[in-house]
Design an enzyme around this catalytic site. Structure first.
Site: not given
Length: 125
Positions: A76, A81
């Site tokens: 995730r 990111h």
């Protein structure tokens, strides 16, 4: 803001995994790699799964080490990111190899967690 129960987090995890498998069940790798909407769906559901996995209690994580909680949360974080580096072949491989056993494993785990939470709430634990 109140802390979510483990059962709620597991429900989110299960729903996202099942939804992703259902949505991609009639697709091939070639179709997936050429369809940005399918890729977006996959990334969104993996984000939900990772966020849910990250917030399951440490006690539950220790009780069920067969689930790679850290990897789910890490995936995730990578998707969120490092979105520009996502390898969609790897995403596809994860869908077809990791998710099917997980969606089989989650329902009985969820039932047990719900039973444990109910017992605790009633003071039986």
């Amino acid at each position: 803001m109140s802390k979510q129960l483990d059962s709620t987090r597991l429900q989110h995890l299960q729903y996202a995994a099942e939804r992703l498998l259902k949505r991609l069940s009639n697709s091939t790798l070639v179709e997936f790699l050429s369809d940005e909407d399918l890729q977006d769906i996959a990334l969104r559901q993996f984000t939900v799964m990772g966020e849910a996995a990250a917030h399951v209690s440490d006690a539950l994580k220790r009780q069920h080490p067969q689930i790679d909680w850290r990897r789910a949360a890490g995936f995730r974080n990578f998707v969120v990111h490092e979105y520009f580096r996502v390898d969609f072949t790897l995403v596809w491989d994860t869908v077809v190899s990791v998710l099917p056993p997980l969606v089989v494993e989650l329902p009985p785990l969820l039932q047990q967690v719900i039973a444990d939470e109910k017992a605790k709430a009633q003071g039986n634990v």
